[in-house]
Design an enzyme around this catalytic site. Structure first.
Site, mmCIF file in Angstrom:
data_model
loop_
_atom_site.group_PDB
_atom_site.id
_atom_site.type_symbol
_atom_site.label_atom_id
_atom_site.label_comp_id
_atom_site.label_asym_id
_atom_site.label_seq_id
_atom_site.Cartn_x
_atom_site.Cartn_y
_atom_site.Cartn_z
ATOM 1 N N LYS A 136 5.514 23.211 35.721
ATOM 2 C CA LYS A 136 5.012 22.936 37.040
ATOM 3 C C LYS A 136 6.135 22.656 38.034
ATOM 4 O O LYS A 136 5.924 22.561 39.224
ATOM 5 C CB LYS A 136 4.126 21.664 36.988
ATOM 6 C CG LYS A 136 2.990 21.701 36.006
ATOM 7 C CD LYS A 136 2.344 20.281 35.951
ATOM 8 C CE LYS A 136 1.581 20.098 34.682
ATOM 9 N NZ LYS A 136 1.157 18.708 34.467
ATOM 10 N N GLY A 137 7.336 22.493 37.510
ATOM 11 C CA GLY A 137 8.457 22.007 38.321
ATOM 12 C C GLY A 137 8.830 22.858 39.524
ATOM 13 O O GLY A 137 9.392 22.353 40.493
ATOM 14 N N ASP A 167 12.798 25.403 38.489
ATOM 15 C CA ASP A 167 13.249 24.215 39.207
ATOM 16 C C ASP A 167 14.698 23.892 38.852
ATOM 17 O O ASP A 167 15.517 23.609 39.714
ATOM 18 C CB ASP A 167 12.330 23.013 38.931
ATOM 19 C CG ASP A 167 12.129 22.727 37.431
ATOM 20 O OD1 ASP A 167 12.600 23.521 36.581
ATOM 21 O OD2 ASP A 167 11.492 21.712 37.117
ATOM 22 N N ASP A 216 18.938 23.920 32.584
ATOM 23 C CA ASP A 216 19.734 22.907 31.882
ATOM 24 C C ASP A 216 20.421 23.597 30.690
ATOM 25 O O ASP A 216 21.483 24.193 30.843
ATOM 26 C CB ASP A 216 18.806 21.767 31.473
ATOM 27 C CG ASP A 216 19.523 20.608 30.802
ATOM 28 O OD1 ASP A 216 20.764 20.594 30.824
ATOM 29 O OD2 ASP A 216 18.853 19.713 30.253
ATOM 30 N N LYS A 233 22.265 22.955 36.299
ATOM 31 C CA LYS A 233 22.977 21.864 35.608
ATOM 32 C C LYS A 233 23.680 22.486 34.412
ATOM 33 O O LYS A 233 23.046 22.791 33.405
ATOM 34 C CB LYS A 233 21.932 20.826 35.173
ATOM 35 C CG LYS A 233 22.483 19.561 34.608
ATOM 36 C CD LYS A 233 21.492 18.401 34.677
ATOM 37 C CE LYS A 233 20.369 18.477 33.684
ATOM 38 N NZ LYS A 233 19.511 17.268 33.693
ATOM 39 N N PHE A 255 19.758 13.081 34.922
ATOM 40 C CA PHE A 255 18.360 13.487 34.981
ATOM 41 C C PHE A 255 17.849 13.272 36.398
ATOM 42 O O PHE A 255 17.931 12.181 36.939
ATOM 43 C CB PHE A 255 17.532 12.683 33.968
ATOM 44 C CG PHE A 255 16.199 13.307 33.730
ATOM 45 C CD1 PHE A 255 16.062 14.386 32.866
ATOM 46 C CD2 PHE A 255 15.066 12.843 34.398
ATOM 47 C CE1 PHE A 255 14.833 14.990 32.668
ATOM 48 C CE2 PHE A 255 13.838 13.447 34.203
ATOM 49 C CZ PHE A 255 13.721 14.521 33.335
ATOM 50 N N ASP A 268 9.954 16.374 37.501
ATOM 51 C CA ASP A 268 9.275 15.159 37.041
ATOM 52 C C ASP A 268 10.041 14.384 35.990
ATOM 53 O O ASP A 268 10.935 14.917 35.322
ATOM 54 C CB ASP A 268 7.927 15.535 36.429
ATOM 55 C CG ASP A 268 8.101 16.185 35.051
ATOM 56 O OD1 ASP A 268 8.790 17.225 34.975
ATOM 57 O OD2 ASP A 268 7.585 15.640 34.053
ATOM 58 N N ARG A 303 7.099 13.873 41.025
ATOM 59 C CA ARG A 303 7.192 15.240 41.561
ATOM 60 C C ARG A 303 7.053 15.263 43.077
ATOM 61 O O ARG A 303 7.596 16.138 43.746
ATOM 62 C CB ARG A 303 6.064 16.122 40.998
ATOM 63 C CG ARG A 303 6.189 16.474 39.543
ATOM 64 C CD ARG A 303 5.158 17.546 39.192
ATOM 65 N NE ARG A 303 4.891 17.598 37.763
ATOM 66 C CZ ARG A 303 5.658 18.223 36.869
ATOM 67 N NH1 ARG A 303 6.740 18.844 37.257
ATOM 68 N NH2 ARG A 303 5.347 18.225 35.593
HETATM 69 P P1 IMP Z 1 16.299 24.169 29.670
HETATM 70 O O1 IMP Z 1 15.468 24.999 28.746
HETATM 71 O O2 IMP Z 1 17.096 23.139 28.917
HETATM 72 O O3 IMP Z 1 17.150 24.967 30.615
HETATM 73 O O4 IMP Z 1 15.291 23.276 30.489
HETATM 74 C C1 IMP Z 1 14.632 23.677 31.604
HETATM 75 C C2 IMP Z 1 13.492 22.723 31.891
HETATM 76 O O5 IMP Z 1 13.773 21.382 31.479
HETATM 77 C C3 IMP Z 1 13.277 22.620 33.379
HETATM 78 O O6 IMP Z 1 12.395 23.622 33.838
HETATM 79 C C4 IMP Z 1 12.711 21.228 33.533
HETATM 80 O O7 IMP Z 1 11.319 21.250 33.341
HETATM 81 C C5 IMP Z 1 13.352 20.434 32.420
HETATM 82 N N1 IMP Z 1 14.521 19.676 32.918
HETATM 83 C C6 IMP Z 1 15.812 19.840 32.589
HETATM 84 N N2 IMP Z 1 16.607 18.960 33.236
HETATM 85 C C7 IMP Z 1 15.771 18.227 34.007
HETATM 86 C C8 IMP Z 1 15.991 17.144 34.937
HETATM 87 O O8 IMP Z 1 17.117 16.684 35.216
HETATM 88 N N3 IMP Z 1 14.883 16.653 35.539
HETATM 89 C C9 IMP Z 1 13.612 17.122 35.302
HETATM 90 N N4 IMP Z 1 13.378 18.116 34.447
HETATM 91 C C10 IMP Z 1 14.445 18.668 33.797
#
Ligand code: IMP
Length: 183
Positions: free
Chosen positions: A42-43, A99, A102, A130, A151, A158, A164
């Site tokens: 939902k981000g 959104d 990471d 990030k 974070f 969220d 959010r």
């Molecule tokens: P990844 O698969 O590790 O790249 O994660 C992506 C998802 O993790 C994003 O779409 C967010 O939903 C969540 N996420 C990663 N870092 C953050 C953060 O700092 N705040 C909130 N959600 C995060």
């Protein structure tokens, strides 16, 4: 709620200005074509809503849902589709709108899920990037802002499905995380 905010990293005006620039970039790159924006739920909700309204070429909107981190704020590595697309993307220029990237595992999974559906192209657009814990090499074509290794919440992002609605991107006080850990 505002008491829980540690530091505002990106204010509302800065977000809006940058989103308009990214929309312009997309409109220019795909001039004469049609694109489909796929928001990752939902981000990406506020980002994609603002981005969509500033794009000046024909555009289709769809959403996809993936499993999130659940109770932790670090990735489990496991990703699955919780809500699939409604549109057939064959022959379309796909832009996946996230959104935040990471580890990159979510996008890596999404790209490999969508590629066999034969879109004309797949591009990645993320509000926040990030890079500190990147585990998959993601070709991020459109990037709103780089963010430090912390974070962040707000503007759709969220913590435990909360915060959010904050109109800016911020970090939360350590005691908010501690309060959750104590539960
Ligand atoms: P990844 O698969 O590790 O790249 O994660 C992506 C998802 O993790 C994003 O779409 C967010 O939903 C969540 N996420 C990663 N870092 C953050 C953060 O700092 N705040 C909130 N959600 C995060």
């Amino acid at each position: 709620m505002l008491n829980d905010v540690a530091k505002v990293l990106i204010d509302s005006a800065t977000l809006q200005k940058r989103v308009a620039e990214v929309a312009e970039e997309i409109s220019r790159d795909f001039s004469g074509k049609e694109v489909i924006l796929i928001g990752v739920l939902k981000g990406s909700m506020f980002f994609i809503a603002d981005l969509l309204r500033k794009i000046s070429i024909p555009v289709i909107l769809d959403f996809i849902g993936t499993s999130s981190y659940g109770v932790a704020t670090t990735t489990s590595g496991a990703v699955k589709i919780t809500k699939d697309l409604e549109e057939d993307i064959e022959g379309l220029h796909v832009i996946i709108v996230e959104d935040i990237v990471d580890t990159g595992l979510t996008l890596n999974f999404l790209i490999s899920t969508l590629a066999p559906r034969k879109p004309a192209s797949i591009s990645v657009c993320t509000l926040l990037d990030k890079t500190a814990h990147r585990r998959a090499n993601i070709p991020v074509r459109y990037r709103g802002f780089p963010v430090e290794d912390s974070f962040v919440v707000g503007y759709g992002l969220d913590f435990k499905d909360r915060y959010r609605h904050l109109p800016f991107v911020c970090t939360l006080k350590e005691q908010v995380h501690e309060r959750q850990r104590a539960k």
